[in-house]
Scaffold this active site. Structure first.
Site, PDB file in Angstrom:
ATOM      1  NE  ARG A 158      -3.332  -2.873   0.227  1.00 54.23           N
ATOM      2  CZ  ARG A 158      -3.877  -3.653   1.160  1.00 54.23           C
ATOM      3  NH1 ARG A 158      -3.268  -3.854   2.318  1.00 54.23           N
ATOM      4  NH2 ARG A 158      -5.024  -4.270   0.930  1.00 54.23           N
ATOM      5  CG  ASP A 327      -6.191 -11.525   2.543  1.00 58.58           C
ATOM      6  OD1 ASP A 327      -5.452 -12.019   1.665  1.00 58.58           O
ATOM      7  OD2 ASP A 327      -6.136 -10.332   2.885  1.00 58.58           O
ATOM      8  CD  GLU A 328      -9.968  -8.291   3.122  1.00 57.11           C
ATOM      9  OE1 GLU A 328     -10.692  -7.646   3.903  1.00 57.11           O
ATOM     10  OE2 GLU A 328      -8.892  -7.847   2.678  1.00 57.11           O
ATOM     11  CD1 TRP A 394      -7.453 -12.858   8.219  1.00 56.48           C
ATOM     12  CD2 TRP A 394      -8.244 -10.781   8.495  1.00 56.48           C
ATOM     13  NE1 TRP A 394      -8.321 -12.608   7.182  1.00 56.48           N
ATOM     14  CE2 TRP A 394      -8.816 -11.335   7.325  1.00 56.48           C
ATOM     15  CE3 TRP A 394      -8.596  -9.473   8.866  1.00 56.48           C
ATOM     16  CZ2 TRP A 394      -9.748 -10.635   6.539  1.00 56.48           C
ATOM     17  CZ3 TRP A 394      -9.508  -8.774   8.083  1.00 56.48           C
ATOM     18  CH2 TRP A 394     -10.071  -9.358   6.930  1.00 56.48           C
ATOM     19  CE1 TYR A 419      -4.943  -7.856  11.532  1.00 59.33           C
ATOM     20  CE2 TYR A 419      -6.022  -6.459   9.905  1.00 59.33           C
ATOM     21  CZ  TYR A 419      -5.530  -7.682  10.290  1.00 59.33           C
ATOM     22  OH  TYR A 419      -5.621  -8.751   9.422  1.00 59.33           O
ATOM     23  CD1 TRP A 469      -3.572  -4.641   8.288  1.00 58.57           C
ATOM     24  CD2 TRP A 469      -2.793  -5.238   6.284  1.00 58.57           C
ATOM     25  NE1 TRP A 469      -3.608  -6.023   8.212  1.00 58.57           N
ATOM     26  CE2 TRP A 469      -3.131  -6.404   6.996  1.00 58.57           C
ATOM     27  CE3 TRP A 469      -2.271  -5.364   4.991  1.00 58.57           C
ATOM     28  CZ2 TRP A 469      -2.965  -7.690   6.462  1.00 58.57           C
ATOM     29  CZ3 TRP A 469      -2.111  -6.641   4.462  1.00 58.57           C
ATOM     30  CH2 TRP A 469      -2.462  -7.776   5.190  1.00 58.57           C
ATOM     31  CB  THR A 470       1.316   0.854   4.953  1.00 59.86           C
ATOM     32  OG1 THR A 470       1.348   0.129   3.713  1.00 59.86           O
ATOM     33  CG2 THR A 470       2.212   0.171   5.958  1.00 59.86           C
ATOM     34  CD  GLU A 471      -4.910  -0.325   3.784  1.00 64.15           C
ATOM     35  OE1 GLU A 471      -4.184  -0.313   4.803  1.00 64.15           O
ATOM     36  OE2 GLU A 471      -5.614  -1.299   3.448  1.00 64.15           O
TER      37      GLU A 471
HETATM   38  C1  ACM Z   1      -6.406  -8.999   6.078  1.00 65.64           C
HETATM   39  O1  ACM Z   1      -6.431  -8.109   6.936  1.00 65.64           O
HETATM   40  N1  ACM Z   1      -7.090  -8.877   4.959  1.00 65.64           N
HETATM   41  C2  ACM Z   1      -5.629 -10.195   6.283  1.00 65.64           C
END
Ligand code: ACM
EC number: 3.2.1.52
Length: 554
Positions: A158, A327-328, A394, A419, A469-471
């Site tokens: 990201r 994931d997702e 997660w 997170y 997570w670096t958004e």
């Molecule tokens: C995740 O946070 N989609 C692993």
């Protein structure tokens, strides 16, 4: 006989269980101090010279361990009777310093404790004063970790983090006795590892034209093109740097979702009978992209090629686990795609969920045949998981509980607790705040092993990791702010055998943090100060995500 008593108020983070501190004047670190390293402990010898030696301007030359010089010697020893990552550290007049580890890693963690005993100036890169000897207390410490997996996941897709910043994070992990670096190398917004046989992955896939500034709700854009990637030699350097610090690297190549950057570079990887992938850009926004990999032989062969290079870059001894994401993965395109539907029919699968499972199982067998273990996010449980595969839990604890009860190894990293992109205070000053409010105290009270697990399942909890997570983290300063001080609390949860969450002495932890902030200052870490962000850490007017209501420690 020496009585080891629990430490009342010491300054160590993570806290060792047994310390006997009899006051100052145990040992003077000075120009005549030498290191006597038993074969096998060379990583720690080199590390001490490069860090503590540099901080005090001392040579810390190699030297013998004869009785005459004992009081001037740092002795590094191995004793297989200790736990593998455990160590015993003794200092005293006439004794010098002795660090004995159950393995080379144990000796290394003992050296981290030695640096904390020395004081904050030991965390600088050069002497700040006239120098002179530095005193150690008379002390005896016995210590070992609760979990073998104590990790941090860093998302460099990201926002790209230059190589030097990655190396610095490995140093920060080591200083907190964390030993797993989960390297999230690919996602919709950028591909970050050079793959020789597919050069467009980085030539095209490493760059995006612009970037959403703030979270999805923000209407701001940064129109500066963004990106970057690690060459294969950069990766080898990172892996070797980690290995010298007894940190294993877990590379993640996310499949079959979170793959838009790869599809943008190689349009044939997408569901071409559903959308025209030839004009698909590397994604400039946040969220879950509908553009996922096609379940075709072309895609399988392409990614086998990617993983072949990944296995070469991340050798088995330091990277036994390979993360495949999982994931997702939205199923909309597979529902519409005649190709995907034909594959479902041909394989006799019930639906698209089973198609995802087939995809993951393919790489599970492929990795197993090459002596590696697959690990993936907890979605990989849906549709059945091959023996030997491990799970990063997660979406709360549930996936991890199910996996552990089914006999799979588990790393607990529930988004509701660890997170670190989520805001660390409920106030309006938090920069680019997202999701849950998770304070330093909340992280300190995070428990990786939920109640009610069978004894067998508890043994499958390898440990825990914090995920970054670096958004909304455009650079190292933003990463530092989100990660610290909470990573210090997390490190103690992962290493120390703390009591149940409600019984944890958070006030005592905060008192030790006063000393730890001085170490972080010496290291140049841009943490969130206890009183809230400094002016340069504010991001006024940038929208994040509203506060989510779930209380912590559910
Ligand atoms: C995740 O946070 N989609 C692993």
């Amino acid at each position: 006989m020496h009585h080891l008593v629990p430490a009342p108020v010491r300054t160590h983070i993570p806290a060792p269980p047994h310390t006997d501190d009899q006051g100052p004047n145990g040992f003077l670190l000075g120009p005549s101090t030498t290191i006597s390293a038993q074969p096998g402990t060379e990583t720690t010898e080199r590390w001490l010279r490069a860090t503590v030696g540099a901080a005090y301007g001392l040579p810390l030359a190699p030297g013998p361990a004869d009785a005459e010089r004992a009081g001037h010697t740092v002795r590094l020893r191995l004793d297989p009777a200790l736990e593998p990552e455990g160590y015993r550290l003794r200092t005293g007049p006439g004794l010098g310093v002795e660090i004995t580890g159950g393995s080379p890693a144990g000796v290394f963690w003992g050296a981290q404790t030695l640096r904390q005993l020395l004081g904050p100036e030991a965390f600088r890169s050069a002497p700040v004063g006239p120098g002179g000897p530095s005193a150690l207390p008379v002390a005896e410490i016995e210590d070992s970790p609760r979990f073998p997996w104590r990790g941090l996941m860093l998302d460099v897709s990201r926002h790209f983090l230059p190589k030097d910043d990655v190396l610095r994070y490995l140093d920060l992990l080591a200083a907190h006795k964390l030993n797993v670096f989960h390297f999230h190398l690919t996602d919709d917004q950028g591909w970050r590892v050079e793959i020789r046989r597919h050069p467009r992955l980085t030539e095209a896939g490493a760059w995006r034209a612009r970037t959403k500034y703030g979270h999805r709700a923000s209407d701001l854009w940064d129109e500066t093109p963004h990106g970057g990637y690690y060459t294969q030699d950069d990766i080898r350097e990172i892996v070797a740097y980690a290995a010298a610090r007894h940190i294993q690297v877990v590379p993640e190549i996310d499949i079959p979702g979170h793959s838009q950057a790869a599809i943008s570079a190689y349009p044939e990887l997408g569901n071409t009978d559903v959308i025209d992938t030839s004009t698909l850009p590397v994604w400039d926004n946040w969220g879950v992209s509908p553009n996922v990999l096609a379940p075709t032989d072309t895609v399988l062969r392409f990614y086998e090629g990617v993983f072949e290079e990944i296995l070469d870059l991340f050798p088995a001894d330091t990277s036994p686990f390979i993360h495949v994401g999982g994931d997702e993965c939205p199923k909309d395109q597979w529902k519409e795609s005649a190709t995907a539907q034909a594959r479902i029919a041909e394989l006799g699968l019930a639906d698209e969920k089973e198609l995802q499972s087939w995809f993951i199982r393919h790489f599970d067998s492929w990795l197993s045949a090459r002596g590696r273990r697959l690990i993936g996010w907890d979605e990989i449980l849906e549709g059945g998981l091959a023996e030997g595969a491990a799970v990063s839990s997660w979406r709360g604890y549930a996936g991890g509980v199910a996996a552990a009860e089914a006999g799979h190894d588990v790393v607990m990293c529930p988004e509701q607790q660890v997170y670190l992109d989520h805001r660390q205070h409920g106030g309006t000053d938090e920069p680019m705040p997202i999701g849950y409010v998770r304070t330093l105290e909340d992280v300190y009270r995070f428990e990786p092993v939920p109640p009610g697990l069978s004894d067998a399942a508890v043994r499958h909890i390898l440990g825990t990791q914090a995920n970054v997570w670096t958004e909304v983290m455009q650079n190292r300063a933003r990463v530092d702010y989100q990660v610290f001080p909470r990573l210090a609390a997390f490190a103690e949860v992962a290493w120390s055998r703390l009591p149940a969450p409600a019984e944890r002495d958070f006030a005592g932890f905060e008192r030790r943090m006063a000393s730890h902030y001085a170490r972080l200052d010496a290291l140049g870490v841009g943490y969130r100060p206890p009183g809230g962000p400094l002016p340069g850490q504010l991001r006024p007017g940038v929208l994040g995500r509203p506060i989510e209501g779930t209380p912590p420690n559910v």
